[in-house]
Design a protein around this motif. Structure first.
Motif, mmCIF file in Angstrom:
data_model
loop_
_atom_site.group_PDB
_atom_site.id
_atom_site.type_symbol
_atom_site.label_atom_id
_atom_site.label_comp_id
_atom_site.label_asym_id
_atom_site.label_seq_id
_atom_site.Cartn_x
_atom_site.Cartn_y
_atom_site.Cartn_z
ATOM 1 N N PRO A 64 30.363 11.495 -87.302
ATOM 2 C CA PRO A 64 29.389 11.901 -88.155
ATOM 3 C C PRO A 64 29.109 13.387 -88.083
ATOM 4 O O PRO A 64 29.739 14.050 -87.303
ATOM 5 C CB PRO A 64 27.952 10.936 -87.796
ATOM 6 C CG PRO A 64 28.690 9.822 -87.142
ATOM 7 C CD PRO A 64 29.802 10.450 -86.547
ATOM 8 N N ALA A 65 28.001 13.851 -89.110
ATOM 9 C CA ALA A 65 27.576 15.287 -89.176
ATOM 10 C C ALA A 65 28.411 16.090 -89.924
ATOM 11 O O ALA A 65 29.005 17.080 -89.499
ATOM 12 C CB ALA A 65 27.317 15.866 -87.540
ATOM 13 N N SER A 66 28.723 15.479 -91.253
ATOM 14 C CA SER A 66 29.102 16.607 -92.166
ATOM 15 C C SER A 66 28.158 17.285 -92.982
ATOM 16 O O SER A 66 27.083 16.693 -92.930
ATOM 17 C CB SER A 66 30.041 15.778 -93.005
ATOM 18 O OG SER A 66 29.369 15.009 -93.839
ATOM 19 N N PRO A 67 28.073 18.323 -93.692
ATOM 20 C CA PRO A 67 29.654 18.947 -94.009
ATOM 21 C C PRO A 67 30.291 19.398 -92.677
ATOM 22 O O PRO A 67 29.543 20.120 -91.916
ATOM 23 C CB PRO A 67 29.348 19.759 -95.142
ATOM 24 C CG PRO A 67 27.892 20.481 -94.781
ATOM 25 C CD PRO A 67 27.262 19.161 -94.315
ATOM 26 N N TYR A 68 31.452 19.145 -92.490
ATOM 27 C CA TYR A 68 32.123 20.000 -91.666
ATOM 28 C C TYR A 68 32.522 21.191 -91.704
ATOM 29 O O TYR A 68 32.403 21.893 -92.776
ATOM 30 C CB TYR A 68 33.562 19.072 -91.250
ATOM 31 C CG TYR A 68 33.614 17.584 -91.206
ATOM 32 C CD1 TYR A 68 32.845 17.158 -90.013
ATOM 33 C CD2 TYR A 68 34.124 16.677 -92.164
ATOM 34 C CE1 TYR A 68 32.485 15.658 -89.899
ATOM 35 C CE2 TYR A 68 34.007 15.572 -91.918
ATOM 36 C CZ TYR A 68 33.356 14.897 -90.652
ATOM 37 O OH TYR A 68 33.171 13.573 -90.616
ATOM 38 N N ARG A 69 32.808 21.765 -90.584
ATOM 39 C CA ARG A 69 32.934 23.483 -90.795
ATOM 40 C C ARG A 69 34.327 23.564 -91.576
ATOM 41 O O ARG A 69 34.630 24.784 -92.104
ATOM 42 C CB ARG A 69 33.257 24.069 -89.207
ATOM 43 C CG ARG A 69 31.702 24.250 -88.572
ATOM 44 C CD ARG A 69 31.777 25.011 -87.575
ATOM 45 N NE ARG A 69 32.539 24.743 -86.426
ATOM 46 C CZ ARG A 69 32.038 24.030 -85.166
ATOM 47 N NH1 ARG A 69 30.526 23.776 -85.177
ATOM 48 N NH2 ARG A 69 32.885 23.667 -84.248
#
Length: 230
Positions: A64-69
């Motif tokens: 989890p935790a998008s948006p990704y770099r």
């Protein structure tokens, strides 16, 4: 002597993200249940410039935790896992990007995109949920005969979310009409998990099963994933 596996956690680690704190705990619980040694490595998405960054792992977990770099890095890792038959688990953002990867590289929709990062795209396969699921828990209905139902040993569970985006109903029937299949939904029939037919283990969930470990509860799909990595 115990078997040993190494899992690549593809995503941009942030200790403030509850799911990121839960992942090591979920893997530790899976390690104890399966009696295997589980090693893991966080792989920042911008480091995935070629498959050589992820082909060293026994399994790939897009976290989890998008948006990704780097969306392209995440998509490359997912594509590698799908095409190489490497066990894959995608949770939350991993679910969303597994859908995008499949739409682009299997269905040929090069314009498939995510509403969070490309709101004006002509084909938003990932769109805002009808009802946001931020720090929420909800019932998930698991479909009979699926890997996820087998892992849980039941057809219903309650899972935690931190999510505002999911599979766009406009494209659902086409996206899920071939090898990629729905494997869970909610009480309103909205898709909450998918699986890939013909793959040893390719499961993606919109919910965050790793959050269960924060409450000292098992995460059955994580345990199933680690067993598949053997």
């Amino acid at each position: 002597m115990k078997s040993r596996i190494t899992i690549g956690l593809v995503g941009d680690f942030d200790d403030s993200v509850p799911a990121h704190r839960g992942i090591p705990l979920a893997l530790k619980h899976a390690e104890e249940q399966a009696e295997i040694d589980i090693n893991y490595e966080w792989v920042p998405t911008e480091e995935v410039l070629s498959v050589s960054r992820v082909n060293i792992f026994d399994g790939v977990w897009c976290v989890p935790a998008s948006p990704y770099r780097s969306m392209e890095g995440a998509l490359l890792a997912i594509r590698y896992a799908r095409e190489s038959m490497t066990p894959f688990l995608g949770t939350c953002g991993g679910f969303q990007h597994a859908i995008i990867e499949y739409a682009r590289n299997v269905l040929g929709w090069q314009d498939a995109d995510h509403a969070e990062t490309a709101a004006k795209s002509s084909r938003l396969v990932i769109a805002p949920l009808a009802c946001e699921l931020v720090e929420a828990e909800d019932v998930v209905r698991l479909f009979p005969g699926t890997r996820i139902a087998h892992a849980y040993g039941t057809l219903q569970t309650s899972e935690g979310y931190r999510c505002r985006y999911g599979l766009n109903p406009e494209f659902q029937s086409t996206v899920l009409s071939s090898a990629l299949k729905a494997s869970a939904d909610d009480r309103n029939g909205e898709i909450r998990a998918v699986e890939l037919d013909g793959h040893p283990f390719f499961v993606a969930t919109l919910f965050q099963p790793e959050r269960a470990a924060l409450q000292n509860r098992p995460a059955p799909i994580v345990e199933a994933f680690t067993r598949a990595c053997l």
